[in-house]
Structures are given as structure tokens and as C-alpha cells.
Design a protein around this motif. Structure first.
Motif, mmCIF file in Angstrom:
data_model
loop_
_atom_site.group_PDB
_atom_site.id
_atom_site.type_symbol
_atom_site.label_atom_id
_atom_site.label_comp_id
_atom_site.label_asym_id
_atom_site.label_seq_id
_atom_site.Cartn_x
_atom_site.Cartn_y
_atom_site.Cartn_z
ATOM 1 N N TYR A 219 0.688 -1.300 -0.034
ATOM 2 C CA TYR A 219 -0.070 0.132 0.013
ATOM 3 C C TYR A 219 0.870 1.313 -0.146
ATOM 4 O O TYR A 219 0.760 2.176 -0.685
ATOM 5 C CB TYR A 219 -0.891 -0.230 1.194
ATOM 6 C CG TYR A 219 -1.673 1.201 1.469
ATOM 7 C CD1 TYR A 219 -2.999 1.342 0.743
ATOM 8 C CD2 TYR A 219 -1.232 2.231 2.145
ATOM 9 C CE1 TYR A 219 -3.703 2.462 0.769
ATOM 10 C CE2 TYR A 219 -1.960 3.458 2.600
ATOM 11 C CZ TYR A 219 -3.200 3.657 1.455
ATOM 12 O OH TYR A 219 -4.215 4.622 1.730
ATOM 13 N N ARG A 223 1.305 4.402 -2.747
ATOM 14 C CA ARG A 223 1.313 5.651 -2.388
ATOM 15 C C ARG A 223 2.558 6.472 -2.901
ATOM 16 O O ARG A 223 2.488 7.770 -3.344
ATOM 17 C CB ARG A 223 1.147 6.003 -0.856
ATOM 18 C CG ARG A 223 0.003 5.114 -0.217
ATOM 19 C CD ARG A 223 -1.650 5.632 -0.646
ATOM 20 N NE ARG A 223 -1.934 6.660 -1.437
ATOM 21 C CZ ARG A 223 -2.768 6.667 -2.150
ATOM 22 N NH1 ARG A 223 -3.508 5.523 -2.593
ATOM 23 N NH2 ARG A 223 -3.200 7.827 -2.801
ATOM 24 N N ASP A 250 -3.964 -3.112 -2.925
ATOM 25 C CA ASP A 250 -4.562 -2.129 -2.046
ATOM 26 C C ASP A 250 -5.922 -2.628 -1.661
ATOM 27 O O ASP A 250 -6.722 -2.153 -0.696
ATOM 28 C CB ASP A 250 -4.784 -0.920 -3.012
ATOM 29 C CG ASP A 250 -3.575 0.135 -2.862
ATOM 30 O OD1 ASP A 250 -2.535 -0.143 -2.246
ATOM 31 O OD2 ASP A 250 -3.818 1.333 -2.873
ATOM 32 N N TYR A 253 -5.882 -4.725 1.304
ATOM 33 C CA TYR A 253 -5.403 -3.723 2.539
ATOM 34 C C TYR A 253 -6.870 -3.238 2.791
ATOM 35 O O TYR A 253 -7.020 -3.415 4.239
ATOM 36 C CB TYR A 253 -4.404 -2.549 1.701
ATOM 37 C CG TYR A 253 -4.014 -1.521 2.826
ATOM 38 C CD1 TYR A 253 -3.122 -1.843 3.793
ATOM 39 C CD2 TYR A 253 -4.921 -0.357 2.893
ATOM 40 C CE1 TYR A 253 -2.740 -0.855 4.682
ATOM 41 C CE2 TYR A 253 -4.681 0.528 3.874
ATOM 42 C CZ TYR A 253 -3.415 0.457 4.535
ATOM 43 O OH TYR A 253 -3.183 1.427 5.596
ATOM 44 N N TYR A 254 -7.604 -2.655 2.076
ATOM 45 C CA TYR A 254 -8.752 -1.831 2.943
ATOM 46 C C TYR A 254 -9.816 -2.994 3.272
ATOM 47 O O TYR A 254 -10.383 -2.772 4.490
ATOM 48 C CB TYR A 254 -9.773 -1.217 1.450
ATOM 49 C CG TYR A 254 -8.888 0.319 1.266
ATOM 50 C CD1 TYR A 254 -8.545 1.114 2.066
ATOM 51 C CD2 TYR A 254 -8.487 0.298 -0.163
ATOM 52 C CE1 TYR A 254 -7.795 2.171 1.514
ATOM 53 C CE2 TYR A 254 -7.712 1.495 -0.824
ATOM 54 C CZ TYR A 254 -7.459 2.295 0.188
ATOM 55 O OH TYR A 254 -7.011 3.453 -0.266
ATOM 56 N N ASP A 298 -8.235 5.636 -6.995
ATOM 57 C CA ASP A 298 -8.401 5.237 -5.428
ATOM 58 C C ASP A 298 -9.964 5.181 -5.387
ATOM 59 O O ASP A 298 -10.597 4.334 -4.370
ATOM 60 C CB ASP A 298 -7.973 6.341 -4.417
ATOM 61 C CG ASP A 298 -6.644 6.496 -4.271
ATOM 62 O OD1 ASP A 298 -5.830 5.303 -4.587
ATOM 63 O OD2 ASP A 298 -5.899 7.358 -3.686
#
Length: 352
Positions: A219, A223, A250, A253-254, A298
Motif C-alpha cells: 500500500y 502511495r 490495495d 489492504y482496505y 482510489d
């Protein structure tokens, strides 16, 4: 030197000649012969236009393997140069490599690398047993030459089997070494057909500390990559640029680390960034569009997290309508990316 068919020796004297050709003392014969022949074939191992294989030499090696596999095995374990090792490994099937690897303690890094390359160049319906042996080779190389393993990250970056094996490989590594390996991951464009990085995650226990640590590292890596993209306003970004090949990481990750309320809050934050993009200082039109695409990528990833968590929030829906139905969206978004806007809408409004 013209092509010729390899004939099996008819008597004991000829057999001894063949054996002497491939004895460890005469390995340099391969190099001497290589320099004098007309080279035509590109090796399946390296796929390099600078390295060709002679039909005759390959036939000789293949004969040795069929005639006396023990001698072949003993010879290949003693090879110490790229050309000879490549030639011998090219003649091996996966079963040959598996037998040599499992029946011997192979410490020769060059041979291990060629074994690895030959396996990774193949196409398999069931990759499980191949993942295991690739993982074993990676462990052996890592124990003797960690820097070589780091280099392999870029060499085999887009190989699905390699990425799956890397997931298995780093499962038992310390966080220090996981960090060093992730640092070597090149970041590429997103491709739904070739979602390489997802294979890494699939090979790791999702409840393990290393899985969580890897998600955080990947992640942060994305970024950092996006921040660097924004610094260079000369390169115009589109959706696949900003999604990157880490977008599935990602998403996980969320899903793994964010509570439902945090997903909703993050979506609202991103939608507001897009809504008030005009109030941000931009150096150029390209910079403005690039910032939009960072936020937009995103938004797309978060919309899938929202969908998979079966969330339903009125504020998110109202803000999406207010922001994303605006005419300026159609002006700024690339024609090839219009379809993704429909996907986000379906994810947020539960349209199937």
C-alpha cells in the motif's frame, strides 16, 4: 558445419568416445565447438538474440542424457560457466530437473538460476508442484546470495508462477527481508488479464503477521509511486497508470485493515477531493488531470471494497451523484476509462 543426425554408437569403443566427450575434464570442448559453428537457434532459456544453440551440440547432450543419466547428472552438477550450463539445462525436462534437484544438494547458483528460468518459461495447467520447487530453489539461492534473489524480482517480475512462489517464499521470512524484497518490486500498469501481484497474496496465510505486513508495505509503495508521478507533470496519466499492478493489493489492504465506517469515510474523502479539485494549486493542465486520476483510481478501488463489504450509505451515493455526474468529469476523463465510471456506480448503488 552442416546439420547431421545423431546416430547411436554401434560398439563399445564408440561408446567410450561419447563418454569421454562429456566427461568433466572435457567440458571446455563445448565452448571450443560453440565458437566455430554456425549458430541458429535462440535458446528457450534466455530468449536472448545473442545466445544461440547448435543442433549438433544439443543432440550430443540429449544422447548423453538418454544413454547415461548418471553421467549426465554428475556432469551438470560440475558445470561452472553460463554457456555449458544453459546447453545442458535446455535439454532437461521438468522431471529431469526435479530428479536432479531433489536427489542432490545443489549449491551451484548458476545451475539453480538456469533450473529456475527453465521452469518459469513453461506453461502448466496445475502449477502447485512447480510452485513448491521454485520456492525451494529461491530458498537455496537466498541462503547463499541474497542479492541475487533481490535481482530476480525484476527479472521475473511478470511471471505468474514466480509471483506465486514469491508469496510462499516470503511467508517465513523476517520483516526485514520482506521489506528488502518489496523494495525491488518494479511497479507496472494495471492489467486485468495479468494480475501478477495478486498471486503473491494468494500464497500467504491471510491471518499471518507477514500477510498484514506485506499489505502495508505494498500500500505504501503504491502511495509513494503516485506521489512521484504527481511531481512529474510532463507525463499524462490514465487510469491503468494510477491503478498500477498493486491495485489488488490495495483492495485487500482496505478489506483486511479497514472497518466499514472507515471505508465509507475514505470514499467521502476521495469524492470531496475530486469535487474541490479546482481549489487545489496545479502547475499545469497535465498536473490537474494527473491529480484527478490519482483520486479516481482510489475511488475505483474503494468502490470494490464498499461492494464486497455489502455497504449501503446514503451520503456516499448522494455525493457520488453530485460530483461524478458533473459535466467536467466527461471532459477530463479519458475515453477508454468511461466504462470504469459505470463500474463505480454499480458498485456503490448495488447494481448488478
Amino acid at each position: 558445419m552442416s546439420k547431421m543426425d545423431l546416430e547411436i554408437p554401434k560398439n563399445k569403443h564408440n561408446i567410450e568416445i561419447w563418454k569421454s566427450i562429456f566427461s568433466s575434464q572435457n567440458l571446455e570442448l563445448l565452448n571450443d565447438t560453440y565458437g566455430s559453428i554456425n549458430l541458429k537457434e535462440i535458446t528457450d532459456l534466455t530468449k536472448s538474440p545473442s545466445l544461440f544453440i547448435s543442433d549438433l551440440i544439443l543432440k550430443l547432450i540429449s544422447f548423453l542424457k538418454k544413454y547415461d543419466f548418471t553421467l549426465f547428472e554428475r556432469t551438470i552438477l560440475k558445470l561452472d560457466n553460463m554457456l555449458s550450463t544453459t546447453l545442458f539445462v535446455k535439454s532437461c525436462s521438468f522431471e529431469d530437473i526435479e530428479n536432479i534437484y531433489t536427489e542432490n544438494v545443489v549449491t551451484n547458483e548458476l545451475l539453480l538460476f538456469c533450473f529456475l528460468k527453465k521452469i518459469l518459461d513453461g506453461e502448466y495447467e496445475d502449477v502447485k508442484k512447480y510452485v513448491v520447487i521454485v520456492n525451494g530453489i529461491l530458498i537455496q539461492i537466498f541462503n547463499s546470495n541474497k542479492k541475487l534473489v533481490y535481482k530476480l524480482m525484476s527479472i521475473f517480475n511478470t511471471n505468474l508462477l514466480f509471483n506465486e512462489a514469491i508469496g510462499l517464499f516470503i511467508s517465513d521470512l523476517s520483516k526485514h527481508y520482506i521489506q528488502l524484497i518489496v523494495d525491488e518490486f518494479p511497479i507496472g500498469w494495471f492489467s486485468q488479464e495479468k494480475d501478477y501481484r495478486r498471486k503473491i497474496l494468494e500464497s500467504i496465510n491471510s491471518e499471518s503477521e507477514n500477510y498484514i505486513f506485506l499489505l502495508i508495505l505494498l500500500y505504501e509503495k503504491r502511495r509513494c509511486y503516485l506521489s512521484n508521478c504527481l511531481i512529474n507533470d510532463k507525463i499524462g496519466l490514465i487510469l491503468n497508470n494510477t491503478l498500477t499492478d498493486l491495485c489488488s493489493c490495495d483492495l485487500n489492504y482496505y478489506l483486511k485493515l479497514f472497518e466499514d465506517e472507515e471505508i465509507i469515510a475514505k470514499l467521502i474523502e476521495i469524492l470531496n477531493f475530486i469535487k474541490f479539485l479546482d481549489s487545489e494549486w496545479c502547475y499545469s493542465k497535465v498536473d490537474y488531470k494527473n491529480k484527478f486520476y490519482v483520486y479516481y483510481s482510489d475511488l475505483l478501488i474503494l468502490s470494490f471494497a464498499y461492494k464486497y463489504k455489502n455497504l449501503n450509505d446514503g451520503e456516499v451515493k448522494d455525493l457520488f451523484k453530485d460530483v461524478m455526474y458533473d459535466d467536467f468529469i466527461k471532459e477530463i476523463i479519458h475515453d477508454d476509462d468511461i466504462g470504469s465510471l459505470k463500474t463505480i456506480e454499480e458498485n456503490l448503488f448495488g447494481i448488478s
